[in-house]
Design a protein around this motif. Structure first.
Motif, PDB file in Angstrom:
ATOM      1  N   UNK B  23       0.833  -1.191  -0.137  1.00 31.62           N
ATOM      2  CA  UNK B  23       0.122   0.191   0.011  1.00 31.62           C
ATOM      3  C   UNK B  23       0.835   1.306  -0.053  1.00 31.62           C
ATOM      4  N   UNK B  25       2.784   4.431  -1.281  1.00 37.52           N
ATOM      5  CA  UNK B  25       2.757   5.307  -2.357  1.00 37.52           C
ATOM      6  C   UNK B  25       2.948   5.035  -3.860  1.00 37.52           C
ATOM      7  N   UNK B  28       0.877   1.788  -5.127  1.00 38.24           N
ATOM      8  CA  UNK B  28      -0.611   1.786  -4.854  1.00 38.24           C
ATOM      9  C   UNK B  28      -1.524   1.799  -6.262  1.00 38.24           C
ATOM     10  N   UNK B  31      -0.944  -1.941  -7.143  1.00 34.85           N
ATOM     11  CA  UNK B  31      -0.624  -2.938  -6.136  1.00 34.85           C
ATOM     12  C   UNK B  31      -1.638  -4.242  -6.499  1.00 34.85           C
ATOM     13  N   UNK B 111     -14.260  -8.347  -9.571  1.00 31.68           N
ATOM     14  CA  UNK B 111     -14.519  -6.914  -9.640  1.00 31.68           C
ATOM     15  C   UNK B 111     -15.814  -6.728  -9.913  1.00 31.68           C
ATOM     16  N   UNK B 115     -18.828  -5.389  -7.625  1.00 37.86           N
ATOM     17  CA  UNK B 115     -19.620  -4.084  -8.112  1.00 37.86           C
ATOM     18  C   UNK B 115     -21.340  -4.337  -8.228  1.00 37.86           C
ATOM     19  N   UNK B 128     -19.483   7.539  -8.546  1.00 38.49           N
ATOM     20  CA  UNK B 128     -18.101   7.352  -8.135  1.00 38.49           C
ATOM     21  C   UNK B 128     -17.150   6.114  -8.202  1.00 38.49           C
ATOM     22  N   UNK B 129     -17.992   5.063  -8.220  1.00 42.38           N
ATOM     23  CA  UNK B 129     -17.267   3.873  -8.228  1.00 42.38           C
ATOM     24  C   UNK B 129     -17.177   3.231  -9.387  1.00 42.38           C
ATOM     25  N   UNK B 132     -13.517   3.801 -11.161  1.00 44.32           N
ATOM     26  CA  UNK B 132     -12.521   2.970 -10.496  1.00 44.32           C
ATOM     27  C   UNK B 132     -12.263   1.692 -11.096  1.00 44.32           C
ATOM     28  N   UNK B 133     -13.041   1.123 -11.784  1.00 45.07           N
ATOM     29  CA  UNK B 133     -12.885  -0.083 -12.548  1.00 45.07           C
ATOM     30  C   UNK B 133     -11.836  -0.208 -13.618  1.00 45.07           C
ATOM     31  N   UNK B 136      -8.535   2.077 -11.396  1.00 42.00           N
ATOM     32  CA  UNK B 136      -7.778   1.286 -10.393  1.00 42.00           C
ATOM     33  C   UNK B 136      -7.788   0.017 -10.570  1.00 42.00           C
ATOM     34  N   UNK B 137      -8.875  -0.599 -10.805  1.00 46.65           N
ATOM     35  CA  UNK B 137      -9.157  -2.011 -10.847  1.00 46.65           C
ATOM     36  C   UNK B 137      -8.336  -2.836 -11.910  1.00 46.65           C
ATOM     37  N   UNK B 140      -4.891  -3.035 -11.503  1.00 44.62           N
ATOM     38  CA  UNK B 140      -4.431  -4.100 -10.251  1.00 44.62           C
ATOM     39  C   UNK B 140      -4.578  -5.428 -10.808  1.00 44.62           C
TER      40      UNK B 140
END
Lengths: 290, 173
Positions: B23, B25, B28, B31, B111, B115, B128-129, B132-133, B136-137, B140
């Motif tokens: 985690x 910086x 991240x 990660x 994922x 969701x 907002x979610x 992220x897919x 970030x997702x 990752x």
């Protein structure tokens, strides 16, 4: 006996699969319904596994200390000069601030304002971060034994961090303001316009329910309103980066950069005592009672 | 006893690494989810009952340290574990690309499951979610997939060293 034989010998694997998935669904249902899990189990497991996080974080901090203290000295002289200049600037700023504080004190006494920020805070250290990328939370090394309770506000010298989501005897999980589940009642410092700050994922938030007629520009500071009970009034949340007036409706949207850099979070303060409700809230309550 | 305690310890160790070292910086954004890799490794190598209970426990731990208030990992992780159990004899998992693809697809499946569950359980709309897919997702999942082959080999080697008989323990059938 026959049922037991049937379930646990002939169909042992399907039975365990169904039992496991069913218990997971029951847990979800418990959490959705009452917003709490199996409190005893949660606390026990957090207590057992948190020391590993604490140990690992202290190793990281030691390595970081060695790196910063001994190996990262290449631009030390240049940095020293910059810091001296910065210190002089800060000193000047500090003198101005002192003057402002004195003036504020006089006004405060004059108007008989009540103290809004509670003085009882608990200092805590961050020991771990959220294992998942979907959610934004951190684990701190203070819990119920130290007086930490669910819903308490967590701040740092830079501003608002979030609020306590789960507690164990000596550890707690803090839901960051950047998590999509977080919502804080706020006001724009310059115009006193009201809005709600919602989490927007990676180090950003969104300002919602902000009336279109309100004058908001990038760079405006956003602070807590004190409504809602968890956060005292006047804590810095962040700065507006982008304002969006496109689309229809009575609201405009704005993007906010939190004043706290969550990637460098180490120490936090938990506000132990909830502040007295602001005057507006009291008036509302009295009206409701009538 | 050894066959239960070692995987439990390994799970807690992986979770600790994920919440601290991974985690940091600079890592991240990409990660890797090493607990998911362990879950899938257990899915293809451990017995369904003890493995399932262990994975449920790991999911429960993930929920405890996460901002997720619903306890979704205690459901999604055993679900992925049993899907991996169902597929383990039908797919080839000895090469780097096949292992990576296997883990990548499972990471994506998780994922999407999360969701869907979040959408179903949250009364409010969550705009907002969804971004992220992708931001970030997806990175990752890719990093998890790339790391999985190395971790699978290490776990396999580790289990064959720890358990005298090859083909038993967490690495055996």
């Amino acid at each position: 006996m026959r049922i037991r034989d049937f379930l646990f010998r002939r169909y042992a694997i399907p039975t365990v699969v169904i039992l496991l998935l069913l218990s997971a669904l029951i847990l979800i249902s418990l959490r959705v319904k009452e917003r709490k899990g199996v409190a005893f189990m949660d606390g026990l497991l957090m207590e057992i596994s948190s020391p590993f996080q604490k140990g690992s974080t202290s190793v990281i901090n030691k390595i970081k200390g060695v790196w910063e203290g001994y190996l990262f000295l290449v631009h030390l002289h240049k940095e020293n000069e910059q810091l001296k200049k910065r210190m002089a600037d800060l000193q000047r700023e500090n003198d101005q601030m002192r003057e402002m504080v004195l003036s504020h004190e006089r006004l405060r006494k004059l108007l008989q304002f009540r103290e809004t920020l509670s003085s009882t805070v608990i200092a805590a250290e961050m020991v771990g971060r959220d294992p998942s990328s979907w959610f934004k939370s951190v684990t701190i090394n203070k819990g119920e034994k130290d007086g930490v309770r669910k819903g308490m506000a967590v701040i740092s010298s830079e501003g608002v961090i979030g609020q306590i989501l789960k507690t164990a005897p000596s550890h707690s999980v803090v839901l960051l303001i950047t998590d999509y589940n977080s919502a804080i009642d706020s006001i724009i410092q310059r115009t006193r316009a009201k809005a709600i700050v919602e989490g927007g994922g990676e180090n950003r938030c969104q300002l919602k329910y902000l009336l279109r007629a309100e004058d908001v520009v990038p760079g405006d500071k956003v602070i807590t309103s004190g409504l809602g009970g968890n956060f005292p009034k006047g804590l810095m949340i962040g700065e507006i980066r982008k304002v969006d007036k496109k689309g229809h409706g009575i609201f405009q949207y704005a993007e906010l950069v939190p004043s706290v850099d969550f990637t460098r979070l180490e120490e936090v303060l938990v506000i132990k005592e909830s502040p007295p409700p602001p005057a507006e809230e009291k008036v509302k309550k009295v009206k409701k009672a009538k | 006893m050894k066959r239960i305690l070692i995987p439990v310890f390994l799970g807690v160790l992986f979770l600790t690494l994920q919440t601290t070292w991974l985690a940091l910086p600079f890592i991240r954004w990409i990660r890797p989810d090493i607990v998911l890799v362990l879950t899938l490794y257990l899915g293809i190598s451990s017995p369904p009952i003890s493995g399932g209970v262990l994975v449920f426990f790991l999911g429960y731990l993930m929920d405890l340290f996460s901002g997720n208030g619903f306890g979704l990992y205690a459901f999604s992780r055993p679900f992925l574990f049993y899907c991996a159990q169902l597929l383990k004899d039908r797919i080839y998992l000895e090469s780097f690309p096949s292992r990576s693809l296997f883990v990548f697809l499972f990471a994506l499946a998780e994922g999407l499951t999360l969701l869907i569950l979040l959408k179903a359980l949250n009364p409010e709309h969550l705009p907002n979610l969804y971004p992220l897919f992708f931001t970030v997702f997806l990175p990752q999942s890719l990093s998890t997939a790339l790391l999985s082959s190395v971790l699978f080999s290490l776990l396999k080697k580790g289990s064959s060293l720890l358990y005298a008989e090859p083909g038993t323990g967490i690495g055996g059938k």
